[in-house]
Each structure stands twice: as structure tokens, then as C-alpha cells.
Design a protein around this motif. Structure first.
Motif, PDB file in Angstrom:
ATOM      1  N   PRO B  79       0.784  -1.242   0.000  1.00 24.61           N
ATOM      2  CA  PRO B  79       0.000   0.000   0.000  1.00 24.61           C
ATOM      3  C   PRO B  79       0.814   1.290   0.000  1.00 24.61           C
ATOM      4  O   PRO B  79       0.218   2.351  -0.165  1.00 24.61           O
ATOM      5  CB  PRO B  79      -0.817  -0.105   1.300  1.00 24.61           C
ATOM      6  N   GLU B  80       2.139   1.261   0.141  1.00 23.44           N
ATOM      7  CA  GLU B  80       2.911   2.500   0.126  1.00 23.44           C
ATOM      8  C   GLU B  80       4.377   2.175  -0.087  1.00 23.44           C
ATOM      9  O   GLU B  80       4.815   1.057   0.146  1.00 23.44           O
ATOM     10  CB  GLU B  80       2.732   3.281   1.440  1.00 23.44           C
ATOM     11  N   LYS B  81       5.166   3.138  -0.542  1.00 24.38           N
ATOM     12  CA  LYS B  81       6.585   2.917  -0.737  1.00 24.38           C
ATOM     13  C   LYS B  81       7.314   2.901   0.607  1.00 24.38           C
ATOM     14  O   LYS B  81       6.825   3.457   1.595  1.00 24.38           O
ATOM     15  CB  LYS B  81       7.186   4.005  -1.638  1.00 24.38           C
ATOM     16  N   VAL B  82       8.496   2.272   0.620  1.00 23.94           N
ATOM     17  CA  VAL B  82       9.314   2.269   1.834  1.00 23.94           C
ATOM     18  C   VAL B  82      10.177   3.528   1.812  1.00 23.94           C
ATOM     19  O   VAL B  82      10.910   3.759   0.841  1.00 23.94           O
ATOM     20  CB  VAL B  82      10.211   1.018   1.891  1.00 23.94           C
ATOM     21  N   PRO B  83      10.094   4.356   2.836  1.00 28.94           N
ATOM     22  CA  PRO B  83      10.877   5.598   2.828  1.00 28.94           C
ATOM     23  C   PRO B  83      12.377   5.313   2.879  1.00 28.94           C
ATOM     24  O   PRO B  83      12.824   4.368   3.538  1.00 28.94           O
ATOM     25  CB  PRO B  83      10.407   6.330   4.087  1.00 28.94           C
ATOM     26  N   LEU B  84      13.166   6.129   2.183  1.00 32.39           N
ATOM     27  CA  LEU B  84      14.624   5.973   2.187  1.00 32.39           C
ATOM     28  C   LEU B  84      15.211   6.658   3.421  1.00 32.39           C
ATOM     29  O   LEU B  84      14.626   7.575   3.977  1.00 32.39           O
ATOM     30  CB  LEU B  84      15.219   6.575   0.916  1.00 32.39           C
ATOM     31  N   GLY B  85      16.381   6.176   3.836  1.00 37.10           N
ATOM     32  CA  GLY B  85      17.081   6.806   4.945  1.00 37.10           C
ATOM     33  C   GLY B  85      16.318   6.731   6.256  1.00 37.10           C
ATOM     34  O   GLY B  85      16.491   7.588   7.131  1.00 37.10           O
ATOM     35  N   THR B  86      15.459   5.713   6.406  1.00 36.58           N
ATOM     36  CA  THR B  86      14.606   5.585   7.589  1.00 36.58           C
ATOM     37  C   THR B  86      14.748   4.183   8.183  1.00 36.58           C
ATOM     38  O   THR B  86      14.752   3.202   7.453  1.00 36.58           O
ATOM     39  CB  THR B  86      13.122   5.806   7.189  1.00 36.58           C
ATOM     40  N   ASP B  87      14.849   4.094   9.501  1.00 33.76           N
ATOM     41  CA  ASP B  87      14.930   2.784  10.153  1.00 33.76           C
ATOM     42  C   ASP B  87      13.573   2.084  10.116  1.00 33.76           C
ATOM     43  O   ASP B  87      12.543   2.713  10.358  1.00 33.76           O
ATOM     44  CB  ASP B  87      15.339   2.946  11.622  1.00 33.76           C
ATOM     45  N   TYR B  88      13.591   0.798   9.819  1.00 29.45           N
ATOM     46  CA  TYR B  88      12.350   0.023   9.905  1.00 29.45           C
ATOM     47  C   TYR B  88      12.684  -1.426  10.249  1.00 29.45           C
ATOM     48  O   TYR B  88      13.851  -1.838  10.221  1.00 29.45           O
ATOM     49  CB  TYR B  88      11.536   0.108   8.611  1.00 29.45           C
ATOM     50  N   SER B  89      11.650  -2.201  10.597  1.00 29.59           N
ATOM     51  CA  SER B  89      11.765  -3.643  10.812  1.00 29.59           C
ATOM     52  C   SER B  89      10.672  -4.303   9.985  1.00 29.59           C
ATOM     53  O   SER B  89       9.711  -3.650   9.574  1.00 29.59           O
ATOM     54  CB  SER B  89      11.553  -4.005  12.282  1.00 29.59           C
ATOM     55  N   SER B  90      10.809  -5.603   9.738  1.00 23.71           N
ATOM     56  CA  SER B  90       9.806  -6.281   8.911  1.00 23.71           C
ATOM     57  C   SER B  90       9.420  -7.618   9.525  1.00 23.71           C
ATOM     58  O   SER B  90      10.248  -8.298  10.126  1.00 23.71           O
ATOM     59  CB  SER B  90      10.324  -6.465   7.480  1.00 23.71           C
ATOM     60  N   VAL B  91       8.157  -7.980   9.355  1.00 21.45           N
ATOM     61  CA  VAL B  91       7.632  -9.260   9.834  1.00 21.45           C
ATOM     62  C   VAL B  91       6.921  -9.953   8.687  1.00 21.45           C
ATOM     63  O   VAL B  91       6.108  -9.345   7.992  1.00 21.45           O
ATOM     64  CB  VAL B  91       6.665  -9.055  11.020  1.00 21.45           C
ATOM     65  N   PHE B  92       7.273 -11.228   8.481  1.00 24.12           N
ATOM     66  CA  PHE B  92       6.696 -12.037   7.416  1.00 24.12           C
ATOM     67  C   PHE B  92       5.837 -13.133   8.041  1.00 24.12           C
ATOM     68  O   PHE B  92       6.316 -13.878   8.894  1.00 24.12           O
ATOM     69  CB  PHE B  92       7.794 -12.708   6.586  1.00 24.12           C
ATOM     70  N   VAL B  93       4.585 -13.249   7.581  1.00 15.90           N
ATOM     71  CA  VAL B  93       3.707 -14.331   8.024  1.00 15.90           C
ATOM     72  C   VAL B  93       3.250 -15.089   6.784  1.00 15.90           C
ATOM     73  O   VAL B  93       2.580 -14.523   5.915  1.00 15.90           O
ATOM     74  CB  VAL B  93       2.499 -13.791   8.815  1.00 15.90           C
ATOM     75  N   SER B  94       3.644 -16.346   6.693  1.00 15.41           N
ATOM     76  CA  SER B  94       3.381 -17.149   5.498  1.00 15.41           C
ATOM     77  C   SER B  94       2.375 -18.260   5.807  1.00 15.41           C
ATOM     78  O   SER B  94       2.275 -18.715   6.949  1.00 15.41           O
ATOM     79  CB  SER B  94       4.705 -17.759   5.009  1.00 15.41           C
ATOM     80  N   ASN B  95       1.664 -18.696   4.784  1.00 12.99           N
ATOM     81  CA  ASN B  95       0.706 -19.799   4.982  1.00 12.99           C
ATOM     82  C   ASN B  95       1.399 -21.163   4.951  1.00 12.99           C
ATOM     83  O   ASN B  95       0.814 -22.160   5.368  1.00 12.99           O
ATOM     84  CB  ASN B  95      -0.407 -19.746   3.930  1.00 12.99           C
TER      85      ASN B  95
END
Lengths: 123, 123, 123, 123
Positions: B79-95
């Protein structure tokens, strides 16, 4: 969904004592990235271990609910600063499950070096 | 044979805001490598966590049966782009069980830096 | 003492398509380091997964008793070579417990970049 | 609190045979960072595995109570030195739980490369 563990350790720690390049972006630094997916804030006690003295801490760290926090060890001051050019290890004890990853930017040279690894989580 | 886990987290995320060198090969990028050894496609919900705002997503990712997919966070738009130069974390939930590994190429300088680590899998 | 696991996966694989510097030492390469602490040889089936074609393999790998083997993916030829500049993943299935670690030397530039991570072991 | 495991393995080991830059800080080296959070000293037996000879060791390593020790493989001498430019693996067996992380500084070129990963802990 609860993701992570309550106890984490990073055996390797070292903040280079000098840097090159534009700052603060290219400042040599050591980071612990902490992810808190819970609906409540995470209250974390951080303890640092050294080669030839007693441990330092606990440092009190709060990571908001549904937030990530990239902790720069360079910025820790209470109860004491982290010495530069010194080996250390770190242990995180959280009241809720979190995920911890370790990253270093070494900019002592004009060409930076990067490392990263997942921390050790106590089963 | 089922290899992997259904829930993965990468605590460290950061797409450098500039690059040097020939593109797209040397474009600074952040990648999540996803392996699906199953006989069916993997349907994955990816959520991004930030320092000072609510999470983004879910991003919908499909990895074909018996395929690998090297997801570039730079390319996410919905739904949106990932901002550059910004800290983030990611979580993956798979079937279905998959394996996730995290890699970054940092080409802000003429000499590239690389990092990689296995992601955290929820036991 | 039996150390390790029988099933391992490396989600990230990529052999850069060119190199710089003295060879073979500075040739861009991708390595899986395999440790066999057992009193018997390890017989390993390696399968490679790709983005847009069926898997390749199995490649047959033998690691002697009480030996380590640093497998260079560049050197695999049977049943087929590993394409350069292409994303892939790898799965190792061994008859005895082993330990697998992933390393890449990227020498496309005059300044090399290194990455390494423990592979994913199936519990 | 007991943090860690008693058996650890690092599948990848390699000390580059030459260096550039100021020494000892920029000497090419391979490190195992060992954290001992216990109230007693850790007594560790380290064994090295090679490609084409029998294992070396055990090397005897002591890490003090509530201390961290960054072991440089370059400095091991008893029962024998670690050969340069040679692939090896390492196994750590401790009498109490510890945490082990692997790091290499490769300074063969003017621009250093760094890698780090958590070691494999036997469940």
C-alpha cells in the motif's frame, strides 16, 4: 501475535574509536535493532560485559508498542558511557518478547565496512 | 520435505538514500531472500514497523512452489513505498513454511559494503 | 559428539558475474562451509532453487569424517553449472548431522565486500 | 540467569595470510567472541577441523565469571599455531553456558572488509 524472545545476547561489541566521512550518517557506530510487535511497550534492561571489569548497567530502554528502535550504543550515557575501542558484550532482558539484531558501521577508513547478525535468543 | 517456518522477523531495515556506481546492479538496496520448497505457492503478509508511526502493510507477496524470490524493499509500492534513509523492521507471516534471509548492499560510497544475516524465525 | 543438523537452507545465493584482483584468491565467489564432526563421512544432497525455473540437482557432496569442506558454488558442474549473476537458494540434506555457514566474497570492485551468516537448520 | 549453550560450532574459518594498514588494529584477524554471564569461570575446550588433516587441539580457554573474551585465532599457539590462508572450522565445548559469535576483519586490501555471524549452538 507475539514475536521474539525475552532474553537476547550479543557476544561481539566494539565501537571504533575514530571515523571518517560526513557525520552523523557515517560516524562509526554499533547498533542493536529492537523490534516490539506487542500491543504494549517493551521495558528492557541492558547489561554490558567487559574483558577486565565488572558489568555495567542496567541501562533502561523502552521500545513503544508496535515500534522498532535502532539503539546506538554510542548514545548510551546512563549509568555510564560505553568506552570506545574496547571489547564488550551485551545482554537484553525484556518484559515482553522482542527481536534483536546487531549491526556495525565501521568508518575508520574512507571505505566503510558493515556487519550484521541476528543476536542469540535464549530458548 | 517442509523446510522453514511460517513467521519471520528482520529487526534491522534501512535503505540508504543515495548510491554510486552502475545501476540497477549497484543501486543501494535491501533484500529479503525467501525460499519456498513446498509444492504449493507461498502467500505471505509482510508488515513494516517504524520508529515513530504505526506499521505499514500488509504487503502481499507470493513465492511460487519450488521457487526462490529475492524481494527488494525498494520495489514495494502497495500500500505504500518504503521511505529511504529511515529505520524500519519487517515481519513475514506465510501460509506455508519458508526460509528468510536478509541482505543489504550499501553503495553510498565508491566501495560497496555488504551485510547478510538469517532472519529470526518464531519457534 | 554429534554436532549440527541434517537439513540446512541458505535462502540467499548470488555469484557476481565479474571480479577484480588477483585470482583465484580474489575471484568473486559464494561458499558453503560444511563441518562434519562425525566419525563417518557425510553424504550430502544439494538442491538449488531459482526464481523462474525448476530446481537443479541433486549435487552429490561428500565431507570426510572429522573434516571441514568449504564448497565453492562456482566449482559445481554436475549435473549443471551454477549460472552467474542469478539469484538462487540452496538446500542441503545430509545423512549425518553437519553445520553449514554461508559466505560470499564480492570482488566486482577494487575494494572487496564480505558477508557471512549461519544457514537455517531445520529443528 | 544462565544465558547460552555449552556446545558451539563455527563452520567457517580463514585467517588471510597478509594485511595492510596500521597494526595490530588493522591486522587481518579472525575472532570468536565468547560471553560468560555465569558466576563461575567458563572452562572451554576448542577443537579445530581442517580439510585434509586430523583435528587440532584441544586448546584450553578460560573466560572469567561475568566477563567477555574476544579470542583471536591468530594468537593461539598451544598445542599448535593456526595456519594462515587455510580453511578451518572450530568447535567449542564449555562446562557452563556461554554465547559465541564469529567475526573477521580482512585487511588484505586498503579497504577493509568485515563479517560477523552468530555461531551454531547445539540445542
Amino acid at each position: 501475535m507475539k514475536i521474539g524472545a525475552k532474553v537476547w545476547a550479543i557476544a561481539e561489541g566494539y565501537i571504533p574509536s575514530y571515523s571518517s566521512g560526513p557525520q552523523p550518517e557515517m560516524l562509526s557506530h554499533e547498533t542493536a535493532c529492537i523490534l516490539n510487535t506487542n500491543e504494549v511497550d517493551a521495558e528492557i534492561d541492558l547489561t554490558l560485559y567487559f574483558k577486565d571489569r565488572e558489568p555495567a548497567g542496567p541501562y533502561k530502554i523502552r521500545v513503544g508498542a508496535r515500534r522498532t528502535f535502532h539503539l546506538r550504543f554510542n548514545n548510551l550515557t546512563d549509568p555510564e558511557k560505553v568506552p570506545l575501542g574496547t571489547d564488550y558484550s551485551s545482554v537484553f532482558v525484556s518484559n515482553v518478547p522482542v527481536v534483536v539484531q546487531h549491526t556495525r558501521l565501521d568508518s575508520r577508513q574512507s571505505a566503510n565496512a558493515l556487519l550484521s547478525t541476528i543476536a542469540y535468543s535464549q530458548p
